[in-house]
Design a protein around this motif. Structure first.
Motif, short mmCIF file in Angstrom:
data_model
loop_
_atom_site.label_atom_id
_atom_site.label_comp_id
_atom_site.label_asym_id
_atom_site.label_seq_id
_atom_site.Cartn_x
_atom_site.Cartn_y
_atom_site.Cartn_z
N PHE A 176 8.07 -7.33 3.66
CA PHE A 176 9.47 -6.89 4.21
C PHE A 176 9.52 -7.71 5.67
CE2 PHE A 176 9.44 -3.66 1.02
CZ PHE A 176 10.81 -3.59 0.61
N PHE A 177 8.76 -7.76 6.40
CA PHE A 177 8.67 -8.34 7.72
C PHE A 177 9.48 -9.73 7.67
CE2 PHE A 177 5.67 -5.92 10.38
CZ PHE A 177 6.51 -5.13 11.15
N PHE A 178 8.88 -10.43 6.69
CA PHE A 178 9.47 -11.84 6.38
C PHE A 178 10.93 -11.79 5.99
CE2 PHE A 178 5.35 -14.42 6.00
CZ PHE A 178 5.70 -15.47 6.92
N ALA A 179 11.23 -10.85 5.10
CA ALA A 179 12.65 -10.54 4.54
C ALA A 179 13.49 -10.28 5.73
CB ALA A 179 12.37 -9.50 3.35
N TYR A 180 13.01 -9.50 6.73
CA TYR A 180 13.68 -8.84 7.85
C TYR A 180 14.20 -10.11 8.69
CZ TYR A 180 14.99 -5.64 11.25
OH TYR A 180 15.62 -4.38 12.09
N THR A 181 13.57 -11.09 8.77
CA THR A 181 14.23 -12.18 9.44
C THR A 181 15.78 -12.82 9.10
OG1 THR A 181 12.84 -14.12 8.42
CG2 THR A 181 11.80 -12.85 10.30
N ALA A 196 9.15 0.82 7.97
CA ALA A 196 8.48 2.15 8.20
C ALA A 196 7.83 2.80 7.25
CB ALA A 196 9.71 3.00 8.84
N PHE A 197 8.41 2.65 6.07
CA PHE A 197 7.74 3.26 4.74
C PHE A 197 6.54 2.63 4.30
CE2 PHE A 197 7.31 3.38 0.26
CZ PHE A 197 7.19 4.89 -0.14
N CYS A 198 6.66 1.37 4.34
CA CYS A 198 5.58 0.49 4.03
C CYS A 198 4.21 0.28 4.82
CB CYS A 198 6.20 -0.90 3.51
SG CYS A 198 7.24 -1.12 2.21
N LEU A 199 4.66 0.31 6.09
CA LEU A 199 3.57 0.21 7.08
C LEU A 199 2.78 1.54 7.33
CD1 LEU A 199 2.32 -1.49 9.50
CD2 LEU A 199 4.21 -0.16 10.97
N ASN A 200 3.46 2.66 7.00
CA ASN A 200 2.73 3.92 6.87
C ASN A 200 1.99 4.22 5.82
OD1 ASN A 200 3.48 4.56 9.49
ND2 ASN A 200 4.86 6.29 8.92
N ILE A 201 1.78 3.24 4.97
CA ILE A 201 0.88 3.30 3.88
C ILE A 201 -0.43 2.61 4.33
CG2 ILE A 201 0.38 2.28 1.36
CD1 ILE A 201 3.29 2.29 0.62
N TYR A 202 -0.22 1.66 5.08
CA TYR A 202 -1.32 0.85 5.47
C TYR A 202 -2.10 1.76 6.75
CZ TYR A 202 -4.34 -2.05 8.25
OH TYR A 202 -5.53 -2.67 9.09
N TYR A 203 -1.38 2.13 7.59
CA TYR A 203 -1.60 2.89 8.67
C TYR A 203 -2.01 4.27 8.34
CZ TYR A 203 -0.72 1.67 13.76
OH TYR A 203 -0.72 1.19 15.18
N GLY A 204 -1.38 5.01 7.75
CA GLY A 204 -1.97 6.46 7.07
C GLY A 204 -3.08 6.16 6.54
N SER A 264 14.63 -1.92 8.18
CA SER A 264 13.89 -1.22 9.11
C SER A 264 13.13 0.25 8.59
CB SER A 264 14.70 -0.66 10.32
OG SER A 264 14.97 -1.80 11.15
N CYS A 265 13.95 0.91 7.57
CA CYS A 265 13.73 1.95 6.85
C CYS A 265 12.44 1.51 6.09
CB CYS A 265 14.87 2.79 6.02
SG CYS A 265 16.13 3.53 7.27
N ALA A 266 12.62 0.41 5.09
CA ALA A 266 11.67 0.07 4.36
C ALA A 266 10.23 -0.12 5.11
CB ALA A 266 12.33 -1.11 3.37
N LEU A 312 17.17 7.95 11.32
CA LEU A 312 16.87 7.60 9.87
C LEU A 312 15.69 6.74 9.68
CD1 LEU A 312 20.66 6.86 9.10
CD2 LEU A 312 19.09 8.93 8.20
N VAL A 313 15.49 5.55 10.70
CA VAL A 313 14.41 4.87 10.35
C VAL A 313 13.02 5.70 10.41
CG1 VAL A 313 12.97 3.00 11.56
CG2 VAL A 313 15.43 2.88 10.99
N ASN A 314 12.96 6.47 11.54
CA ASN A 314 11.77 7.26 11.62
C ASN A 314 11.44 8.32 10.49
OD1 ASN A 314 10.99 6.11 14.17
ND2 ASN A 314 12.52 7.36 15.21
N ILE A 315 12.42 8.74 10.10
CA ILE A 315 12.50 9.83 8.83
C ILE A 315 11.76 9.07 7.63
CG2 ILE A 315 13.59 11.17 7.07
CD1 ILE A 315 15.54 11.92 9.35
N SER A 316 12.05 7.62 7.48
CA SER A 316 11.60 6.97 6.27
C SER A 316 10.09 6.73 6.47
CB SER A 316 12.64 5.73 6.29
OG SER A 316 13.62 5.50 6.18
N GLY A 317 9.56 6.78 7.63
CA GLY A 317 8.17 6.75 7.87
C GLY A 317 7.32 7.78 7.21
#
Length: 532
Positions: free
Chosen positions: A428-433, A449-457, A445-447, A391-396
């Motif tokens: 989201f990383f801060f909120a994750y803690t 994966a989604f947001c990080l791929n905006i930057y990475y992509g 984790s899903c959120a 599920l987490v990986n699909i969110s990316g």
């Protein structure tokens, strides 16, 4: 639309008279250019002949436009993204079960092995892509991946498994580089944003890895239970015949990559890219390939050999001897040919270094940090663990798609799309803690994966867009290599550092802020311009 296809460079910086006095081509706008008709590096004046010819080639690419050939490239280049993410995850997916069988002396050996392989692969395939061409690396690298992935599944011990993992990483190390390099050198200027969408295949590869693991590592009949007690002392034996799940994961993944490898050379039959041929001085072959493509897809194409000849001779792309130190030197010097190009190259490499450290380091420390703060994820079954993983990986997957839309907005462009992606991911990383249960864990984790791929992509797309074509694969290869070095460092840090301290959390947050700042500082904005 202008009918003038003479060798002229598009620009608008008020230096026309000065250029004319120096005997350089006049500066004009033409109907095939986007926005102001500017090629990204046209004003850097590294090689006037190359600039003039590049402008004509970009005109021809724009004149032909988007075709079914580009759809094929999108899918088959996407395979490289999928394989890269698949291979990075495989070693972490199988390490626990393989460790039950082999009793490793160094538990993180597979992580280091795959990153070392990808590090050398990125450098080797990147540099060779500029020296001997894109086509060879594009066709061969996936075959190497598939072979060693299958062989790794038959490993007799931990050391052999690590060695085979390193070799499959070496093959995979060139995929991201060649995929983006090949694709950008065929893309019409009004479709350059599609390069960002390629990163959606990264999430798809991760999802496929998760589903394969879900299928083979969940059933008890294929997997040994944990043979170690709480003190790490082995209390039972894990035999190969009762622990085939991780081997099935490798066999299945290897066969999947083999199918992709075959598809690459049978479906598309890639020709050498036009911009590589341009640097090689093979103008006649370049013109012939353009006219064949135009005829096949019933598109206009007015580029001629005479136009290219009139631009002069390119002398900045290659040395006389391709296999020499001079050739290697030219490609690295070309990445720093002017102060602006050098500044751009350095910031790109820094960005890849920062993201390469921040992302794995966060997850290295996260589980211990959360446990020390009272988080309780419960005792998940193996089935639920791999379901959540998928599920987490699909969110990316949707992240790069949103990034493609954002970076094609004039108000944002590529640079500010990366800024938004980095800052939202940091939030989201801060909120994750603060999470304390399994539902929160999966959701955040899903959120992320989604947001990080905006930057990475967007970073994946921006890198080849702004690098000089003759040295694009080398610069791209070094960038990805910087990322892999940080992956190795994160694995070593995880082995010896205190993983319950909160310091790494704030260090990672600072790294994401630094990524946003670097994105703002990039000297080139590709929106409305054409890759040179």
């Amino acid at each position: 639309m202008s009918s003038d296809h003479s060798p002229k460079i598009a620009a608008s910086n008020g230096k026309d008279n000065e250029k004319a006095a120096l005997g350089e081509p006049d500066v004009v706008l033409d109907g095939y250019s986007v926005a102001e008709g500017a090629d990204i590096l046209a004003l850097q004046d590294v090689d006037p002949a190359l600039n003039a010819k590049m402008h004509l080639v970009n005109n021809a690419i724009d004149e032909i436009g988007w075709t079914n050939y580009h759809w094929k490239l999108f899918v088959l280049n996407g395979f490289g993204y999928a394989v890269d993410s698949l291979l990075l995850l495989l070693q972490s997916i199988i390490s626990t079960q393989a460790g039950y069988e082999f009793t490793p002396s160094y538990a993180r050996a597979l992580t280091i092995a795959v990153y070392v392989g990808m590090l050398f692969g990125a450098l080797f395939w990147g540099i060779s892509g500029d020296i001997i061409g894109r086509r060879f690396a594009f066709n061969v690298s996936l075959f190497i991946c598939s072979f060693f992935t299958i062989v790794a599944g038959a490993s007799p011990n931990w050391v052999a498994l690590a060695v085979f993992i390193a070799f499959l990483g070496f093959g995979g190390g060139g995929n991201l580089i060649m995929d983006t390099t090949v694709f950008i050198e065929y893309l019409p200027s009004n479709k350059q944003w599609v390069l960002t969408w390629l990163a959606a295949w990264w999430g798809l590869g991760q999802a496929i890895a998760g589903f394969i693991a879900w299928g083979f590592l969940s059933p008890l009949k294929w997997n040994c239970p944990n043979p170690f007690d709480d003190n790490g002392v082995r209390t039972s034996v894990c035999y190969k015949h009762s622990n085939m799940g991780w081997r099935y994961v490798m066999y299945t993944s290897g066969c999947l990559v083999l199918v992709m490898s075959v598809a690459r050379i049978t479906v598309i039959r890639l020709k050498e890219t036009p911009k590589y041929l341009l640097g090689e001085g093979k103008d006649q072959r370049l013109v012939e390939d353009f006219h064949k493509m135009a005829k096949k897809y019933n598109r206009p194409c007015s580029i001629t050999l005479e136009q290219l000849d009139a631009c002069g001779v390119i002398n900045s792309a290659h040395a006389k001897n391709a296999f020499s130190v001079s050739e290697l030197t030219i490609h690295f010097r070309g990445l720093f040919a002017t102060r602006t190009i050098g500044f751009s190259t350095a910031l790109i490499w820094l960005s890849w270094t920062l993201i390469g450290l921040a992302y794995p380091l966060f997850y290295v420390f996260l589980s211990s940090y959360l446990a020390s703060r009272g988080a309780d994820f419960g005792n998940l079954s193996t089935y639920d663990t791999w379901r959540n993983y998928a599920l987490v990986n699909i969110s990316g997957i949707p992240g790069p798609m949103l990034a493609g839309w954002m970076c094609n907005l004039k108000i944002l462009g590529r640079k500010y799309t990366m800024v938004i992606g980095a800052l939202v991911t940091m939030a989201f990383f801060f909120a994750y803690t603060a999470i304390r249960n399994q539902a929160q864990n999966v959701g955040f984790s899903c959120a992320i994966a989604f947001c990080l791929n905006i930057y990475y992509g967007t970073l994946y797309a921006y890198t080849p867009e702004v690098l000089p074509s003759a040295h694009r694969a080398t610069g791209n290869g070094v960038a990805v290599a910087c990322n892999r070095v940080m992956g190795i460092i994160s694995a070593v840090v995880a082995t010896y550092a205190n993983t319950s301290t909160s310091v790494p959390i704030y260090v990672c947050a600072a790294l994401y802020i630094a990524m946003a700042a670097v994105a703002i500082a990039f000297p080139f904005e590709p929106y409305g311009k054409r890759s040179s």
